[in-house]
Design a protein around this motif. Sequence first.
Motif: not given
Length: 309
Positions: A107, A109-110, A136, A138
């Motif tokens: 998984h 995500e930002r 993303k 990050c």
Amino acid sequence: MAVGCEGSDGGQPMFKISEKQVLAPGTMLFVVHAPMIASKVQPGQFIVLRICEEGERIPLTVADFDREAGTLTLIFQEVGKTTRLLGTLEAGEEILDLVGPLGKPTHIERLNLVACVGGGIGVAPVYPITREFKAKGCRVVSIIGSRSKDLLILEKEMTAVSDEIYVTTDDGSYGKKAFVTQELERLIQEGYNFEFAIGIGPVPMMRSFAKVTSKYGIPGKVSLNPIMVDGTGMCGGCRVQLWEPTKGQYEARFSCVDGPAFDGYAVDFRTLTRRNRQYLDSERRTREAAAASGGETSHGHNREAGDSR
Ligand code: FES
């Protein structure tokens, strides 16, 4: 038919190796043409391959993929009969079948600040995850390490997808003389406020990683690589024990379908180590017996190879 099995039953062109590199002593990189798998694979997933009809099936994590070119990059260590056999193949030769993508994608995500930690051969599966976190948006801090300088892999690639990178070796022959998890703890103590961390490498390294991330309350995932046979949840060979906080007990999970990434704090590393050791002992005995009779045979999984806790 599973995605990627197109070459396994028709006697048609199989999975051609388009590039071969020796990354470190005993560590090989293959770029393999497998367009169906390359079109779907996500960071964190793996494939199972078989070199020939009589060959055993071995799981290998996908270190990179190119959807346009239809290729997968596989990195493995020659630790058993099958991986040694695989290492003898050359660019232009073919692998009988490749099944995948298997397992759950990591998984991603930002987030503001993420730590990507790889030890030994574990740097290979960490790489596509790191690249995806970076894509993303990050801020990514990577820590990679190995036992010694000659065993370090993918430094250039990891540097290209990281905002900061720290390199360690167990013997101090390159980078800082430390384990990757010591470097992670140092950064946390210096004030790096990681929102998430992933750590992949030998079991002792991941155990240490889980301790450090738990100690500082950082959500941390490890990617487990126990013995696998079918890779589809049917055989139970990849069973691991995970702490289930809502039930207050350990429960069995299959690494191939429920993982391979799990919350580090929840993994029963003692059981995992014991099970892996049983297989390693049996591999060693089989190898010794085969060597004594002039042949060689063993399982070929990349479980304990490489180091850097
Ligand atoms: S490899 Fe058989 S259940 Fe996971």
